[in-house]
Every structure is written in C-alpha cells, then in structure tokens.
Scaffold this active site. Structure first.
Site, PDB file in Angstrom:
ATOM      1  N   ASP A 129       0.862  -1.184   0.000  1.00 21.75           N
ATOM      2  CA  ASP A 129       0.000   0.000   0.000  1.00 21.75           C
ATOM      3  C   ASP A 129       0.896   1.230   0.000  1.00 21.75           C
ATOM      4  O   ASP A 129       1.396   1.658   1.041  1.00 21.75           O
ATOM      5  CB  ASP A 129      -0.906  -0.020   1.226  1.00 21.75           C
ATOM      6  CG  ASP A 129      -2.021   1.007   1.129  1.00 21.75           C
ATOM      7  OD1 ASP A 129      -2.084   1.731   0.119  1.00 21.75           O
ATOM      8  OD2 ASP A 129      -2.831   1.081   2.071  1.00 21.75           O
ATOM      9  N   ALA A 130       1.112   1.785  -1.195  1.00 19.58           N
ATOM     10  CA  ALA A 130       2.021   2.922  -1.351  1.00 19.58           C
ATOM     11  C   ALA A 130       1.336   4.154  -1.926  1.00 19.58           C
ATOM     12  O   ALA A 130       1.799   5.264  -1.740  1.00 19.58           O
ATOM     13  CB  ALA A 130       3.195   2.533  -2.246  1.00 19.58           C
ATOM     14  N   LYS A 131       0.245   3.944  -2.677  1.00 17.46           N
ATOM     15  CA  LYS A 131      -0.547   5.027  -3.277  1.00 17.46           C
ATOM     16  C   LYS A 131       0.329   5.995  -4.078  1.00 17.46           C
ATOM     17  O   LYS A 131       0.180   7.210  -4.001  1.00 17.46           O
ATOM     18  CB  LYS A 131      -1.350   5.774  -2.207  1.00 17.46           C
ATOM     19  CG  LYS A 131      -2.355   4.902  -1.469  1.00 17.46           C
ATOM     20  CD  LYS A 131      -3.177   5.710  -0.469  1.00 17.46           C
ATOM     21  CE  LYS A 131      -4.208   4.839   0.228  1.00 17.46           C
ATOM     22  NZ  LYS A 131      -3.598   3.874   1.175  1.00 17.46           N
ATOM     23  N   ARG A 132       1.229   5.433  -4.862  1.00 15.97           N
ATOM     24  CA  ARG A 132       2.099   6.258  -5.692  1.00 15.97           C
ATOM     25  C   ARG A 132       1.284   6.913  -6.799  1.00 15.97           C
ATOM     26  O   ARG A 132       0.280   6.372  -7.251  1.00 15.97           O
ATOM     27  CB  ARG A 132       3.216   5.418  -6.294  1.00 15.97           C
ATOM     28  CG  ARG A 132       4.094   4.690  -5.283  1.00 15.97           C
ATOM     29  CD  ARG A 132       4.672   5.609  -4.240  1.00 15.97           C
ATOM     30  NE  ARG A 132       5.756   4.985  -3.486  1.00 15.97           N
ATOM     31  CZ  ARG A 132       6.264   5.472  -2.365  1.00 15.97           C
ATOM     32  NH1 ARG A 132       5.760   6.592  -1.856  1.00 15.97           N
ATOM     33  NH2 ARG A 132       7.257   4.864  -1.752  1.00 15.97           N
TER      34      ARG A 132
END
Length: 275
Positions: free
Chosen positions: A93-96
């Site tokens: 879960d990085a939401k880049r």
C-alpha cells in the site's frame, strides 16, 4: 504466477476475503514491544504468521515503516511473507501517483525491492501514471477509485459528463487501461452504495481492495452484498487496526488471530451461496 491468478487461488485455499493490513505503530504495540521501532519486523512477522490461516492477502502500508526509517524491516517482512506464506498475495500500500522515470522507480521499488505482487497507485495524473507499472505484466496495480475517507467526496464526486469522477475512473481502469488483466480498484467499505455502483460498472472479474471494515466502522454485510461477484469472491476486504491491536497484553498474538478468524467468518456469513 500473475497477481490475479494468485489471488483467485488464495480466495479458494483460505476460504477468505479478508486482507490483513500491516500498519505498525510502535506507540500501540503490546506492552512487551511498546515504543520499540526496532521491533517493527518482529511485531508484523508475528501478526502475519498467526493470521495467515484466515487471510487472502497481506497489505503492508509503506508510510508506517518509512516514517521510522524501517524500510529494511519492511524488506525483511516482505521476504518473510514470500518465503513462509508464498501462496498469500502481498499488496504494497504505497498510493504512488507520478509519471515517467519517477513512476518507473516507484514500480521497481514495489516489485523488485519489496517483491510485492501488487501495489496501490493514484490515477490523478492519468494513464501516464499507470503505464510504467506494465513493465511487470504479471504484477497487480490497484487504482484508487472511491476511498473510505469523508473528504474523498471533494474530488471523487465531481460531475464529469453527467456522472461522478469515481465512476469515470472505474470506466478507464476497466475498459481502457487493463490490457494485462492485472488491474484492480480501491473502493471503501464506508460507502456501500458507491461500492455497488463500481461493481456494476466494471463487471465481475476485476478485484476490489476494500478498506474501512473494522476500526473505520464499515458494515460487513453491506460491504459483501455490494461488492462480491456471483462466485462470492472479487474482494480483498481489509482490516488493520482491529486485528493488530486486538490486545495490548501478553495475549496479543492470540487476540489478533481470534479477531482475524471472527472477521473472516463474519464476511463468509454474507457471501453469496452461503447458508
């Protein structure tokens, strides 16, 4: 093995739609570890091992590690999951949300450094923000669509051609961007009507990562009925804090396993085809 195939097999093998979120906050650790940022790996490893029988995926949130200079512990955790629970998908879960060479580096970080099966991304910069991840055609890219926070409506509900922006995102992901068949969407459990609208728009096959069950108060029955496909799958329903911090005492491992099992069973009670 591709992300979607691995996830499909995990749904069947675990009989679970539960994703265990790994959001380690040392201030909330059990008494024996409390405040020990150097023990993040130990805590998360124990949680992963004890909840693995009840999980279809694990989802470490990178910010909880990076804020404490614990990326090396995240690497160790990802290795541990891949080695000891190889059949359970690992979603970073990085939401880049960047483009070009920067997005290429983010993709390499997720898929090479951490060995993730899938990563979360933001679509705000359009298809250019998704394209670099296709260099790893077997890996999953899970795109923010209708998020569980109240402020998500500030942008996600803006009208675009007579419909809200989040449905426009769902359309783009399902009909234009998904050329390898490895894309998914993030849709929050706190908005079951919107979750149902997304499922209706994208069809049965695309997986949904659904945060908001547990500490955020999403309704399990409404979530399952809105987002499951006819096969009773299609969802990774995430719970983090309710499992991680089920107890602050010596029984924290057992408590985490109990809450994970209870959450899985509660979800299963509402899946199509279940009595």
């Amino acid at each position: 093995m591709s992300f979607t195939r691995k996830l499909t097999q995990a749904w069947a093998a675990s009989d679970s739609l539960l994703t265990v979120g790994l959001d380690p906050d040392p201030a909330r650790f059990p008494a024996e570890l409390r405040g020990r940022a150097d023990r993040i790996f130990d805590f998360c490893r124990a949680i992963a091992d004890i909840t693995a029988p009840y999980a279809c995926a694990f989802k470490p949130q990178i910010a909880y590690f990076a804020a404490r200079r614990a990326e090396d512990q995240l690497e160790a955790l990802c290795r541990h999951i891949k080695e000891h629970h190889p059949d359970i998908p690992l979603v970073l879960d990085a939401k880049r949300g960047d483009i070009g060479s920067t997005a290429e580096q983010y993709a390499a970080e997720a898929f090479e450094r951490y060995g993730a099966d899938a990563v979360t991304v933001s679509p705000y910069m359009g298809s250019d923000s998704i394209e670099p991840y296709f260099a790893w055609p077997d890996r999953g890219v899970i795109v923010l669509c209708r998020t569980s926070n109240p402020g998500g409506s500030d942008l996600q509900f803006l009208e675009t051609g007579g419909e809200p922006l989040y449905l426009r995102v769902a359309d783009l992901v399902a009909k234009k961007w998904n050329r390898h068949g490895q894309l998914g969407l993030v849709v929050g459990a706190t908005f079951p009507a919107e979750l149902a609208a997304v499922r209706a728009r994208i069809g049965a096959d695309m997986p949904l990562l659904v945060p908001g069950v547990g500490a955020q108060g999403g309704d399990v029955q409404a979530t399952v009925q809105a987002g499951c496909n006819a096969a009773g799958t299609g969802m990774m329903i995430n719970s983090s804090r309710a499992i991680l911090y089920a107890s602050g005492g010596d029984d924290w491992r057992e408590a985490a396993a109990r809450v994970a099992r209870e959450t899985r069973d509660a979800i299963n009670g509402f899946r199509p085809g279940r009595s």
